[in-house]
Design a protein around this motif. Structure first.
Motif, PDB file in Angstrom:
ATOM      1  N   GLU A 407       0.835  -1.196   0.000  1.00 34.49           N
ATOM      2  CA  GLU A 407       0.000   0.000   0.000  1.00 34.49           C
ATOM      3  C   GLU A 407       0.872   1.249   0.000  1.00 34.49           C
ATOM      4  O   GLU A 407       0.582   2.236  -0.687  1.00 34.49           O
ATOM      5  CB  GLU A 407      -0.910  -0.018   1.225  1.00 34.49           C
ATOM      6  CG  GLU A 407      -1.759   1.233   1.368  1.00 34.49           C
ATOM      7  CD  GLU A 407      -2.544   1.229   2.668  1.00 34.49           C
ATOM      8  OE1 GLU A 407      -3.115   2.286   2.989  1.00 34.49           O
ATOM      9  OE2 GLU A 407      -2.579   0.190   3.363  1.00 34.49           O
ATOM     10  N   ALA A 408       1.967   1.186   0.761  1.00 30.98           N
ATOM     11  CA  ALA A 408       2.791   2.379   0.931  1.00 30.98           C
ATOM     12  C   ALA A 408       3.478   2.810  -0.352  1.00 30.98           C
ATOM     13  O   ALA A 408       3.823   3.977  -0.516  1.00 30.98           O
ATOM     14  CB  ALA A 408       3.829   2.132   2.020  1.00 30.98           C
ATOM     15  N   THR A 409       3.721   1.913  -1.291  1.00 30.90           N
ATOM     16  CA  THR A 409       4.420   2.275  -2.523  1.00 30.90           C
ATOM     17  C   THR A 409       3.616   3.270  -3.338  1.00 30.90           C
ATOM     18  O   THR A 409       4.164   3.913  -4.230  1.00 30.90           O
ATOM     19  CB  THR A 409       4.698   1.026  -3.364  1.00 30.90           C
ATOM     20  OG1 THR A 409       3.466   0.358  -3.618  1.00 30.90           O
ATOM     21  CG2 THR A 409       5.650   0.097  -2.661  1.00 30.90           C
ATOM     22  N   GLN A 410       2.345   3.408  -3.039  1.00 31.42           N
ATOM     23  CA  GLN A 410       1.503   4.364  -3.759  1.00 31.42           C
ATOM     24  C   GLN A 410       1.577   5.755  -3.113  1.00 31.42           C
ATOM     25  O   GLN A 410       0.998   6.719  -3.617  1.00 31.42           O
ATOM     26  CB  GLN A 410       0.050   3.864  -3.765  1.00 31.42           C
ATOM     27  CG  GLN A 410      -0.110   2.429  -4.255  1.00 31.42           C
ATOM     28  CD  GLN A 410       0.543   2.195  -5.596  1.00 31.42           C
ATOM     29  OE1 GLN A 410       0.433   3.017  -6.487  1.00 31.42           O
ATOM     30  NE2 GLN A 410       1.234   1.081  -5.734  1.00 31.42           N
ATOM     31  N   GLY A 444      13.669   0.082  -4.269  1.00 31.97           N
ATOM     32  CA  GLY A 444      13.393  -0.084  -5.700  1.00 31.97           C
ATOM     33  C   GLY A 444      12.894   1.176  -6.375  1.00 31.97           C
ATOM     34  O   GLY A 444      12.473   1.136  -7.533  1.00 31.97           O
ATOM     35  N   ARG A 445      12.923   2.297  -5.681  1.00 25.97           N
ATOM     36  CA  ARG A 445      12.444   3.556  -6.254  1.00 25.97           C
ATOM     37  C   ARG A 445      13.551   4.603  -6.187  1.00 25.97           C
ATOM     38  O   ARG A 445      14.492   4.496  -5.411  1.00 25.97           O
ATOM     39  CB  ARG A 445      11.205   4.042  -5.508  1.00 25.97           C
ATOM     40  CG  ARG A 445      10.053   3.053  -5.508  1.00 25.97           C
ATOM     41  CD  ARG A 445       8.840   3.612  -4.813  1.00 25.97           C
ATOM     42  NE  ARG A 445       8.301   4.760  -5.525  1.00 25.97           N
ATOM     43  CZ  ARG A 445       7.382   5.599  -5.014  1.00 25.97           C
ATOM     44  NH1 ARG A 445       6.945   5.415  -3.781  1.00 25.97           N
ATOM     45  NH2 ARG A 445       6.938   6.612  -5.722  1.00 25.97           N
ATOM     46  N   ASP A 446      13.407   5.631  -6.992  1.00 22.72           N
ATOM     47  CA  ASP A 446      14.384   6.711  -7.002  1.00 22.72           C
ATOM     48  C   ASP A 446      14.185   7.590  -5.772  1.00 22.72           C
ATOM     49  O   ASP A 446      13.067   8.016  -5.476  1.00 22.72           O
ATOM     50  CB  ASP A 446      14.224   7.558  -8.269  1.00 22.72           C
ATOM     51  CG  ASP A 446      14.652   6.798  -9.519  1.00 22.72           C
ATOM     52  OD1 ASP A 446      15.495   5.895  -9.382  1.00 22.72           O
ATOM     53  OD2 ASP A 446      14.129   7.109 -10.599  1.00 22.72           O
ATOM     54  N   LEU A 447      15.290   7.848  -5.077  1.00 17.18           N
ATOM     55  CA  LEU A 447      15.278   8.745  -3.927  1.00 17.18           C
ATOM     56  C   LEU A 447      16.351   9.784  -4.172  1.00 17.18           C
ATOM     57  O   LEU A 447      17.489   9.432  -4.535  1.00 17.18           O
ATOM     58  CB  LEU A 447      15.568   7.954  -2.648  1.00 17.18           C
ATOM     59  CG  LEU A 447      15.449   8.709  -1.322  1.00 17.18           C
ATOM     60  CD1 LEU A 447      13.999   9.149  -1.078  1.00 17.18           C
ATOM     61  CD2 LEU A 447      15.905   7.817  -0.167  1.00 17.18           C
ATOM     62  N   ASP A 448      16.014  11.052  -3.978  1.00 16.38           N
ATOM     63  CA  ASP A 448      16.994  12.085  -4.307  1.00 16.38           C
ATOM     64  C   ASP A 448      18.246  11.906  -3.462  1.00 16.38           C
ATOM     65  O   ASP A 448      18.188  11.398  -2.334  1.00 16.38           O
ATOM     66  CB  ASP A 448      16.384  13.484  -4.135  1.00 16.38           C
ATOM     67  CG  ASP A 448      16.284  13.910  -2.687  1.00 16.38           C
ATOM     68  OD1 ASP A 448      17.319  14.281  -2.109  1.00 16.38           O
ATOM     69  OD2 ASP A 448      15.162  13.863  -2.133  1.00 16.38           O
ATOM     70  N   PRO A 449      19.420  12.264  -4.007  1.00 18.01           N
ATOM     71  CA  PRO A 449      20.703  11.978  -3.340  1.00 18.01           C
ATOM     72  C   PRO A 449      20.817  12.533  -1.924  1.00 18.01           C
ATOM     73  O   PRO A 449      21.424  11.910  -1.059  1.00 18.01           O
ATOM     74  CB  PRO A 449      21.731  12.609  -4.279  1.00 18.01           C
ATOM     75  CG  PRO A 449      21.062  12.643  -5.615  1.00 18.01           C
ATOM     76  CD  PRO A 449      19.611  12.884  -5.336  1.00 18.01           C
ATOM     77  N   VAL A 450      20.252  13.723  -1.688  1.00 22.36           N
ATOM     78  CA  VAL A 450      20.338  14.283  -0.337  1.00 22.36           C
ATOM     79  C   VAL A 450      19.549  13.413   0.639  1.00 22.36           C
ATOM     80  O   VAL A 450      20.024  13.073   1.736  1.00 22.36           O
ATOM     81  CB  VAL A 450      19.806  15.732  -0.318  1.00 22.36           C
ATOM     82  CG1 VAL A 450      19.773  16.265   1.126  1.00 22.36           C
ATOM     83  CG2 VAL A 450      20.666  16.627  -1.191  1.00 22.36           C
ATOM     84  N   ALA A 451      18.345  13.025   0.236  1.00 25.09           N
ATOM     85  CA  ALA A 451      17.530  12.166   1.096  1.00 25.09           C
ATOM     86  C   ALA A 451      18.213  10.819   1.312  1.00 25.09           C
ATOM     87  O   ALA A 451      18.151  10.247   2.404  1.00 25.09           O
ATOM     88  CB  ALA A 451      16.144  11.973   0.495  1.00 25.09           C
ATOM     89  N   ARG A 452      18.883  10.314   0.258  1.00 28.25           N
ATOM     90  CA  ARG A 452      19.587   9.036   0.409  1.00 28.25           C
ATOM     91  C   ARG A 452      20.706   9.172   1.433  1.00 28.25           C
ATOM     92  O   ARG A 452      20.941   8.249   2.241  1.00 28.25           O
ATOM     93  CB  ARG A 452      20.145   8.608  -0.949  1.00 28.25           C
ATOM     94  CG  ARG A 452      20.753   7.221  -0.986  1.00 28.25           C
ATOM     95  CD  ARG A 452      19.728   6.129  -0.753  1.00 28.25           C
ATOM     96  NE  ARG A 452      18.811   5.964  -1.875  1.00 28.25           N
ATOM     97  CZ  ARG A 452      17.767   5.141  -1.855  1.00 28.25           C
ATOM     98  NH1 ARG A 452      17.516   4.437  -0.752  1.00 28.25           N
ATOM     99  NH2 ARG A 452      16.955   5.053  -2.880  1.00 28.25           N
ATOM    100  N   ALA A 453      21.405  10.288   1.452  1.00 26.04           N
ATOM    101  CA  ALA A 453      22.467  10.515   2.444  1.00 26.04           C
ATOM    102  C   ALA A 453      21.861  10.649   3.839  1.00 26.04           C
ATOM    103  O   ALA A 453      22.389  10.089   4.822  1.00 26.04           O
ATOM    104  CB  ALA A 453      23.251  11.778   2.084  1.00 26.04           C
TER     105      ALA A 453
END
Length: 996
Positions: A407-410, A444-453
């Motif tokens: 559900e959360a992937t939406q 499995g989804r794109d996460l912006d680089p700042v958020a990934r850090a």
């Protein structure tokens, strides 16, 4: 010719006596396939002897093995053979065998019902034969009516079942009636099927309360009560019955139905992972060929669980079984298909035999059940084999497990990240849950680089609870990511946190002078200071890095203080403390300069932790209260949660229990993250337990374990479970306590030191003793004793060895108990602990007399105790040692030992032993008299013993009467409840002697 491994003789040539001995040996085996196979072999051997009486015994043992080993459908063949022998030559049957023959009629009828290969007409015919045979033998109809009810219930004939049920209850009980516990089990289940859970629990109450028990009860009824209790809104009792009942049913073949009901309970109470463990522990049962009704119950419970897991999105997950059905590796979905195929196939076979659809209808109705509660914490350690439902969207809502996130992937990932940043920026504990939500959704989804850090940095904090090395790796990874996106100030913060992880890891063995942690922290400070001067870092970054450096310094101070005496450097410690205080002053100044309440609270927390470490508790309390007040004034109450936790810890350490409870409850009223929820509840549980408020303590410990499990922190969770078990035992709920400790022990061994592990094993042993599981208790005590044998202080070793000896003796393990008593006696002697040494000598004397029938050796040990006491200085300084009492007690126990040995089974009295018993009893009287009024009960008991010896062993009724009258007068003078009881006892004995 085969040779019998027990006797070494050829099996074809065994005589009746030899076969009888082998039958007796097999009778001590646990029920199951091995006992059944051996019973079949021995029946064949008995037939070869040509002795009808031995064959009867062997056939009846085979019937019992089939019934209790879960293969009831095989009973009919040996039972029919027994009936034929009875009709041909009744002289082969003794009185006991005649009774068993008629008793087994019930088992044979039940065995036919649960075997779909037996035609219904045959079962009805046997029911008539049973009634006729019972009438001829002079038995009533109660057992017959019960059998008729079971047939009608099974085939779905509700009208006939109802009539038979009423006639069953109206019939008089006799020798053929099932025990009352078993009858009530069946009667309650019928009420459940009629939709009356409350009436069922009324039927079951005496069984569940322990008033009515038998070999199979309360095991079975505990499992039957689980869903009715949930439906009636009694989850706590359902949890208790699961904990107590499953450990009774686990692995028992003829309780596979009960095991299935425990699996079903887990599936419908939010404990899918626990249900999966139970199912996996009984994987071999899937391949059982026996067509028994209990197999239906087992398969149905497993099917309910597998359907639930499939519905939650776990269909493709492998089922964690060492060896599943057919030796294959199964997924949830494929195993569900296999189980449902077998389940419906078995139900169809019954329905075809019965000519109804009742069995299939019951199976389908069971599979359609939905969860009765969202989540019922059990307090058990459960392997995270599968998750449960996906986490809720609200990260502040409470403990939830992170599932696949279907559900959360939406959900809008960017919105989740912004929410997590917002919570982090103001120090909200809910930030942890928010970032966990981001972690789950971003797979499995794109996460912006700042958020990934940012996420990598947050994951480093989570990993800190499980290992410093992994935390440090994640922090350094976060630092590289921040550098890559042009945020060097944030990178310095991550490197400073990595320095904390390094400091914690090095504290386990690296000398502080060789530590790289402080060097890394200094490098982070230098970097962030330079960045700030050039405008490339925010003040928040500077304050965070300096806060991390202060934390590294605090770890260093603690590390130096904990070093061995030879490695301590007072000058280094003093210098480090000064540097820590300086760093805290810097952080405080920066927080005041920038009006940063969050940073100020953190600085004061570290300061308070240092003051707590140095024992300056008053100052620590003052610092914490100031921080709590500041958080309230700034309208940021969530900052007070962990501050209140520290303050409550101080109150608890000082024994200020009321204040500790008050502050802990104040902490619970604030916002806490998952780990803090567990920490506060664990502290509250400890506070309540120390006030003997065990019901409340258990509830709080249960909650603590649940929160720690949610945070995946097994070490503090194991602390909470141990406290939960201790509270349960204090409440007299030893079965639940044992279940908790048995499941928790692997984590205790993994995460606790050996002192704690030995203590937990001892607690588990006490629970097992309460349950009369003496062999298992002895095993835990011996393991604990083996651990303690290397400790500098050998007192715990001696205590554990003594307790183990008593448990081994209670378990009937004579040789092992003797060795354990010798071990304990030697330890107490070497320790110079006179009191325990004397008491262990006496316990050993009783053991060798009762178990080895060695009176001479027992008397030698009693004499050794007396001699030791006579050699002891009156002024011996030993805590709890009262020489006069131990002397009197030794005389008293010697008198009782002699009195018991003076009269044999034929009531022939050994006058010499009786005279010696009397002399020792009178010396005990003298000794207890010297002990004063606090040993008054012992004095009266010894006097009463002397009167008993005079009256019953020496035939001196007049002397006994005189002594009893003196005792009665003494009791009247002394007064009190105990005196009244002794007076009544003496008057009764006096009347008995006078009549004689």
């Amino acid at each position: 010719m085969a040779t019998d491994p027990t006797t070494g003789t050829g099996q074809d040539n065994l005589g009746p006596d030899e076969v009888y001995q082998l039958l007796r040996q097999n009778n001590t085996m646990p029920h199951g396939r091995a006992r059944i196979v051996r019973a079949e072999e021995l029946t064949e051997l008995a037939g070869r002897t040509g002795d009808g009486q031995i064959l009867v015994i062997a056939l009846q043992e085979l019937v019992r093995a089939y019934n209790n080993g879960g293969e009831q459908h095989k009973i009919l063949v040996p039972f029919a053979r027994l009936l034929h022998m009875w009709d041909t030559d009744p002289s082969d049957f003794g009185d006991g065998n005649i009774h068993r023959l008629h008793w087994h009629f019930k088992w044979a009828t039940s065995g036919m019902i649960v075997d779909p290969r037996v035609p219904l007409a045959t079962i009805e015919e046997w029911l008539g034969v049973m009634e006729t045979r019972y009438q001829l033998a002079g038995y009533g109809t109660r057992a017959v009516r019960q059998a008729e009810f079971e047939i009608a219930r099974h085939i779905g004939d509700q009208d006939r079942a109802g009539v038979a049920f009423d006639r069953w209850l109206a019939s008089d009980r006799d020798e053929m009636s099932d025990c009352q516990a078993c009858e009530r089990r069946a009667q309650g289940r019928w009420r459940v099927e009629q939709g009356d859970d409350s009436a069922a629990l009324d039927f079951w109450a005496p069984v569940l309360d322990g008033e009515l028990t038998c070999e199979a009860e309360p095991h079975d009824t505990l499992s039957s009560s689980l869903l009715p209790l949930l439906r009636l809104g009694h989850p706590e009792q359902a949890r208790a019955n699961h904990l107590r009942g499953y450990r009774m049913a686990r692995g028992v073949p003829d309780l596979r139905g009960a095991v299935g009901r425990h699996v079903e309970f887990c599936a419908l109470s939010g404990n899918e992972a626990r249900g999966l463990e139970i199912m996996a522990d009984h994987a071999s049962w899937f391949d059982v060929e026996a067509m028994v009704a209990d197999q239906l119950e087992f398969l149905r419970g497993c099917a309910v669980l597998l359907r639930r897991l499939d519905m939650l999105g776990h269909g493709d997950r492998s089922v964690p079984m060492a060896s599943g059905p057919d030796g294959r590796v199964w997924t949830v979905r494929t195993l569900r298909q296999r189980v449902e195929r077998d389940l419906f196939g078995l139900a169809d076979r019954f329905d075809q035999r019965n000519g109804t659809d009742a069995v299939g209808q019951r199976v389908r109705a069971g599979l359609d059940r939905v969860p009765l509660v969202d989540r019922l914490p059990l307090g058990l350690r459960v392997s995270p084999a599968v998750g449960t439902a996906p986490a809720a969207d609200n990260p502040v809502s409470g403990p939830t497990s992170v599932g696949t996130g279907t559900e959360a992937t939406q959900t809008d990932l960017s919105a989740l990240v912004e929410r997590a940043r917002e919570l982090s920026g103001v120090g909200r504990p809910a930030a942890n849950a928010a970032w966990r939500r981001v972690a789950a959704v971003s797979v499995g989804r794109d996460l912006d680089p700042v958020a990934r850090a940012e996420l990598a940095d947050r994951q480093g904090r989570w990993a800190s609870a499980h290992g410093a090395d992994e935390a440090r790796r994640l922090f350094l990874d976060a630092a590289e990511r921040f550098d890559q996106v042009g945020l060097p100030g944030r990178a310095a913060c991550s490197r400073a946190r990595a320095a904390i992880a390094a400091a914690v890891g090095e504290a386990g063995g690296t000398p502080w002078g060789e530590s790289s942690a402080l060097t890394d922290a200094d490098a982070a400070v230098a970097a962030v200071t330079g960045l700030a001067d050039s405008g490339a870092a925010d003040p928040d970054d500077v304050m965070t890095v300096r806060m991390c450096r202060a934390t590294v310094l605090l770890v260093g101070v603690q590390h130096l203080a904990a070093a061995d005496d030879g490695q301590q450097d007072p000058d280094a410690t003093t210098a480090l403390v000064a540097e820590l205080n300086t760093e805290l002053d810097r952080v405080t100044a920066l927080a005041e300069e920038h009006d940063d309440t969050t940073l100020m609270a953190s600085a004061r927390r570290i300061h308070a932790q240092y003051l707590m470490f140095t024992g300056e508790l008053d100052q620590a309390q003052a610092v914490l209260r100031e921080a709590i007040d500041s958080a309230g004034a700034a309208d940021m109450p969530w900052l007070a949660g962990d501050l209140n936790l520290l303050l409550a810890q101080i109150h608890l350490a000082r024994g200020e229990l009321d204040q500790a409870e008050q502050v802990a409850r104040a902490a619970l009223a604030t916002e806490l993250d998952t780990t803090e929820q567990g920490q506060v509840r664990l502290l509250l549980a400890e506070t309540l337990a120390r006030q003997d408020r065990y019901e409340e303590a258990a509830a709080s410990a249960l909650d603590a374990a649940h929160w720690f499990d949610t945070a995946a922190e097994p070490e503090p969770a194991s602390h909470a479970r141990v406290l939960l078990a201790q509270a349960y035992r204090a409440l007299g709920r030893s079965g639940e306590a044992a279940a908790i400790l048995e499941e928790t022990l692997p984590d205790v061994v993994a995460y606790h030191d050996e002192f704690d592990t030995a203590r937990v094993r001892q607690t588990l042993a006490h629970c097992l003793t309460d349950l009369n599981e003496h062999r298992a208790a002895a095993e835990q005590l011996l393991l604990a004793a083996d651990t303690a044998q290397t400790w500098p202080d050998q007192t715990p070793h001696a205590m554990l060895a003594s307790d183990a000896a008593r448990e081994l003796a209670a378990a009937g393990m004579v040789a092992e108990a003797t060795r354990a008593f010798e071990r304990a006696t030697g330890l107490w002697h070497d320790l110079g602990q006179i009191g325990p040494y004397i008491r262990t000598l006496r316990a050993t004397a009783w053991h060798v007399h009762q178990q080895d029938a060695n009176l001479d050796r027992a008397l030698e040990l009693m004499a050794q105790a007396s001699q030791t006491l006579s050699d002891v200085d009156d002024e011996v300084d030993s805590e709890g040692f009262d020489r006069d009492f131990e002397v009197a007690e030794t005389f008293d126990q010697t008198a009782r030992l002699l009195a018991g040995a003076a009269s044999d089974a034929d009531q022939t009295v050994d006058g010499d032993l009786a005279e010696r018993a009397l002399r020792h009893a009178l010396r005990a009287v003298e000794g207890f008299h010297r002990c004063g009024d606090e040993r008054w009960d012992d004095l009266v008991s010894a006097q009463y013993l002397a009167a008993q010896i005079e009256a019953h062993l020496l035939g001196r009724g007049t002397d006994a009467e005189r002594r009893l009258r003196d005792l009665i007068a003494a009791c009247e003078h002394h007064g009190g409840e105990s005196a009244d009881q002794w007076e009544a006892r003496c008057r009764s004995t006096l009347e008995e002697i006078s009549d004689r």
